[in-house]
Design a protein around this motif. Structure first.
Motif, PDB file in Angstrom:
ATOM      1  N   LEU A  36      29.923  44.181  24.288  1.00 46.10           N
ATOM      2  CA  LEU A  36      30.096  45.541  23.759  1.00 46.10           C
ATOM      3  C   LEU A  36      28.812  46.020  23.086  1.00 46.10           C
ATOM      4  CD1 LEU A  36      33.675  45.159  22.259  1.00 46.10           C
ATOM      5  CD2 LEU A  36      33.033  46.460  24.308  1.00 46.10           C
ATOM      6  N   ASP A  37      28.501  47.294  23.253  1.00 38.90           N
ATOM      7  CA  ASP A  37      27.347  47.895  22.587  1.00 38.90           C
ATOM      8  C   ASP A  37      27.652  48.046  21.085  1.00 38.90           C
ATOM      9  OD1 ASP A  37      24.855  49.926  23.795  1.00 38.90           O
ATOM     10  OD2 ASP A  37      25.388  50.003  21.682  1.00 38.90           O
ATOM     11  N   LEU A  38      26.688  47.679  20.252  1.00 37.75           N
ATOM     12  CA  LEU A  38      26.891  47.751  18.790  1.00 37.75           C
ATOM     13  C   LEU A  38      26.817  49.180  18.258  1.00 37.75           C
ATOM     14  CD1 LEU A  38      25.038  45.013  16.701  1.00 37.75           C
ATOM     15  CD2 LEU A  38      27.478  45.301  17.143  1.00 37.75           C
ATOM     16  N   ALA A  99      12.348  57.639  29.274  1.00 37.50           N
ATOM     17  CA  ALA A  99      13.633  57.765  29.988  1.00 37.50           C
ATOM     18  C   ALA A  99      14.805  57.362  29.104  1.00 37.50           C
ATOM     19  CB  ALA A  99      13.603  56.912  31.251  1.00 37.50           C
ATOM     20  N   GLY A 100      14.513  56.950  27.866  1.00 39.78           N
ATOM     21  CA  GLY A 100      15.598  56.595  26.953  1.00 39.78           C
ATOM     22  C   GLY A 100      15.753  55.115  26.687  1.00 39.78           C
ATOM     23  N   GLN A 101      14.895  54.294  27.297  1.00 41.95           N
ATOM     24  CA  GLN A 101      15.041  52.841  27.098  1.00 41.95           C
ATOM     25  C   GLN A 101      14.541  52.430  25.711  1.00 41.95           C
ATOM     26  OE1 GLN A 101      13.031  50.354  30.000  1.00 41.95           O
ATOM     27  NE2 GLN A 101      14.278  48.577  29.481  1.00 41.95           N
ATOM     28  N   THR A 102      15.338  51.630  25.021  1.00 42.15           N
ATOM     29  CA  THR A 102      14.934  51.137  23.692  1.00 42.15           C
ATOM     30  C   THR A 102      14.875  49.615  23.644  1.00 42.15           C
ATOM     31  OG1 THR A 102      17.234  51.191  22.919  1.00 42.15           O
ATOM     32  CG2 THR A 102      15.883  53.144  22.471  1.00 42.15           C
ATOM     33  N   VAL A 103      15.616  48.943  24.514  1.00 40.41           N
ATOM     34  CA  VAL A 103      15.565  47.478  24.581  1.00 40.41           C
ATOM     35  C   VAL A 103      14.986  47.113  25.944  1.00 40.41           C
ATOM     36  CG1 VAL A 103      16.878  45.340  24.535  1.00 40.41           C
ATOM     37  CG2 VAL A 103      17.559  47.236  23.036  1.00 40.41           C
ATOM     38  N   PHE A 104      13.903  46.314  25.902  1.00 38.68           N
ATOM     39  CA  PHE A 104      13.155  46.077  27.138  1.00 38.68           C
ATOM     40  C   PHE A 104      13.535  44.764  27.810  1.00 38.68           C
ATOM     41  CE2 PHE A 104      11.235  49.682  25.316  1.00 38.68           C
ATOM     42  CZ  PHE A 104      10.859  50.445  26.412  1.00 38.68           C
ATOM     43  N   ILE A 106      16.190  44.535  31.092  1.00 36.97           N
ATOM     44  CA  ILE A 106      16.994  45.453  31.918  1.00 36.97           C
ATOM     45  C   ILE A 106      18.483  45.304  31.628  1.00 36.97           C
ATOM     46  CG2 ILE A 106      17.003  43.847  33.869  1.00 36.97           C
ATOM     47  CD1 ILE A 106      17.154  46.301  35.726  1.00 36.97           C
ATOM     48  N   HIS A 107      19.176  46.438  31.541  1.00 41.30           N
ATOM     49  CA  HIS A 107      20.616  46.411  31.273  1.00 41.30           C
ATOM     50  C   HIS A 107      21.284  47.622  31.890  1.00 41.30           C
ATOM     51  CE1 HIS A 107      18.438  48.322  27.948  1.00 41.30           C
ATOM     52  NE2 HIS A 107      19.447  49.168  27.866  1.00 41.30           N
ATOM     53  N   MET A 108      22.540  47.419  32.256  1.00 38.61           N
ATOM     54  CA  MET A 108      23.373  48.516  32.735  1.00 38.61           C
ATOM     55  C   MET A 108      24.279  48.946  31.582  1.00 38.61           C
ATOM     56  SD  MET A 108      22.426  48.766  35.874  1.00 38.61           S
ATOM     57  CE  MET A 108      23.579  50.100  36.220  1.00 38.61           C
ATOM     58  N   HIS A 109      24.397  50.258  31.400  1.00 40.92           N
ATOM     59  CA  HIS A 109      25.378  50.801  30.457  1.00 40.92           C
ATOM     60  C   HIS A 109      26.631  51.177  31.242  1.00 40.92           C
ATOM     61  CE1 HIS A 109      22.584  51.882  27.038  1.00 40.92           C
ATOM     62  NE2 HIS A 109      21.690  51.872  28.013  1.00 40.92           N
ATOM     63  N   ILE A 110      27.782  50.808  30.711  1.00 41.11           N
ATOM     64  CA  ILE A 110      29.043  51.359  31.229  1.00 41.11           C
ATOM     65  C   ILE A 110      29.652  52.130  30.056  1.00 41.11           C
ATOM     66  CG2 ILE A 110      31.268  50.909  32.317  1.00 41.11           C
ATOM     67  CD1 ILE A 110      30.207  48.075  32.991  1.00 41.11           C
TER      68      ILE A 110
HETATM   69  P1  5GP Z   1      18.694  51.538  26.052  1.00 39.56           P
HETATM   70  O1  5GP Z   1      18.471  52.727  25.173  1.00 39.56           O
HETATM   71  O2  5GP Z   1      17.526  50.561  25.993  1.00 39.56           O
HETATM   72  O3  5GP Z   1      19.045  51.908  27.473  1.00 39.56           O
HETATM   73  O4  5GP Z   1      19.960  50.802  25.500  1.00 39.56           O
HETATM   74  C1  5GP Z   1      19.938  49.808  24.531  1.00 39.56           C
HETATM   75  C2  5GP Z   1      21.344  49.698  24.018  1.00 39.56           C
HETATM   76  O5  5GP Z   1      21.446  48.514  23.254  1.00 39.56           O
HETATM   77  C3  5GP Z   1      21.749  50.844  23.086  1.00 39.56           C
HETATM   78  O6  5GP Z   1      22.931  51.449  23.588  1.00 39.56           O
HETATM   79  C4  5GP Z   1      21.982  50.177  21.741  1.00 39.56           C
HETATM   80  O7  5GP Z   1      23.047  50.744  21.047  1.00 39.56           O
HETATM   81  C5  5GP Z   1      22.257  48.746  22.141  1.00 39.56           C
HETATM   82  N1  5GP Z   1      21.887  47.750  21.160  1.00 39.56           N
HETATM   83  C6  5GP Z   1      20.746  47.696  20.423  1.00 39.56           C
HETATM   84  N2  5GP Z   1      20.733  46.576  19.660  1.00 39.56           N
HETATM   85  C7  5GP Z   1      21.884  45.918  19.929  1.00 39.56           C
HETATM   86  C8  5GP Z   1      22.440  44.682  19.453  1.00 39.56           C
HETATM   87  O8  5GP Z   1      21.879  43.965  18.631  1.00 39.56           O
HETATM   88  N3  5GP Z   1      23.642  44.310  19.971  1.00 39.56           N
HETATM   89  C9  5GP Z   1      24.308  45.087  20.891  1.00 39.56           C
HETATM   90  N4  5GP Z   1      25.472  44.637  21.327  1.00 39.56           N
HETATM   91  N5  5GP Z   1      23.815  46.254  21.345  1.00 39.56           N
HETATM   92  C10 5GP Z   1      22.613  46.652  20.882  1.00 39.56           C
END
Ligand code: 5GP
Length: 145
Positions: A36-38, A99-104, A106-110
């Motif tokens: 789950l996203d935090l 493009a909105g990426q904050t964690v580098f 790769i991940h899919m959002h659902i």
């Molecule tokens: P991005 O913006 O890179 O596509 O998405 C990164 C996602 O990771 C964001 O939706 C953000 O809420 C989530 N996120 C950031 N830090 C953590 C964490 O420590 N744990 C979890 N579960 N989600 C995180």
């Protein structure tokens, strides 16, 4: 700029994969982890990541790992839709900060989308841990059944 660069093994998702940081896990196999996203954009916002590929973006990941990632993403999307009954569901993936990426890693959002709730792209607040625990239990039951 951030579209290219070296993979940082200290990024938060790499820490989660190694068990150094916690997560509300929904699914795990040898190649893929989902949790789950935090900072959820909606109820049920889930992230799906590859475990073996040290890839920052869709440009870095090998096709086999990407296929495995997408297979699990589809399965979890179905489980989220079945359990939470949203009116819509977004499946998204961002590459590079612009493009909105904050964690580098790769991940899919659902992101289940519910009528009348708007389309927040980044949530401003951290989810209530109790709510995440309840949701995790509910979804794990769905995935196991
Ligand atoms: P991005 O913006 O890179 O596509 O998405 C990164 C996602 O990771 C964001 O939706 C953000 O809420 C989530 N996120 C950031 N830090 C953590 C964490 O420590 N744990 C979890 N579960 N989600 C995180």
């Amino acid at each position: 700029m951030s579209l290219h660069g070296d993979y940082d093994p200290q990024n938060i998702f790499a820490q989660i994969i190694r068990g150094e940081a916690p997560c509300y896990k929904l699914y795990e196999d040898d190649d893929v982890l989902a949790f789950l996203d935090l900072f959820p954009q909606s109820h049920g916002h889930t992230l799906v990541i590859p475990k073996r590929a040290a890839a920052r973006t869709i440009l870095d990941i090998d096709a086999d790992s990407l296929c495995k990632l997408m297979r699990v993403t589809q399965r979890l999307t179905q489980a989220l839709v079945d359990e939470l009954q949203p009116e819509g569901v977004q499946v998204a993936q961002f590459n590079g900060a612009p493009a909105g990426q904050t964690v580098f890693h790769i991940h899919m959002h659902i992101v289940p989308r519910f009528a009348g709730q708007g389309l927040a792209v980044h949530a401003s607040s951290k989810a209530d841990p109790l709510e995440l625990e309840k949701l995790q239990a509910r979804l794990l039951q769905r995935l196991g059944g």
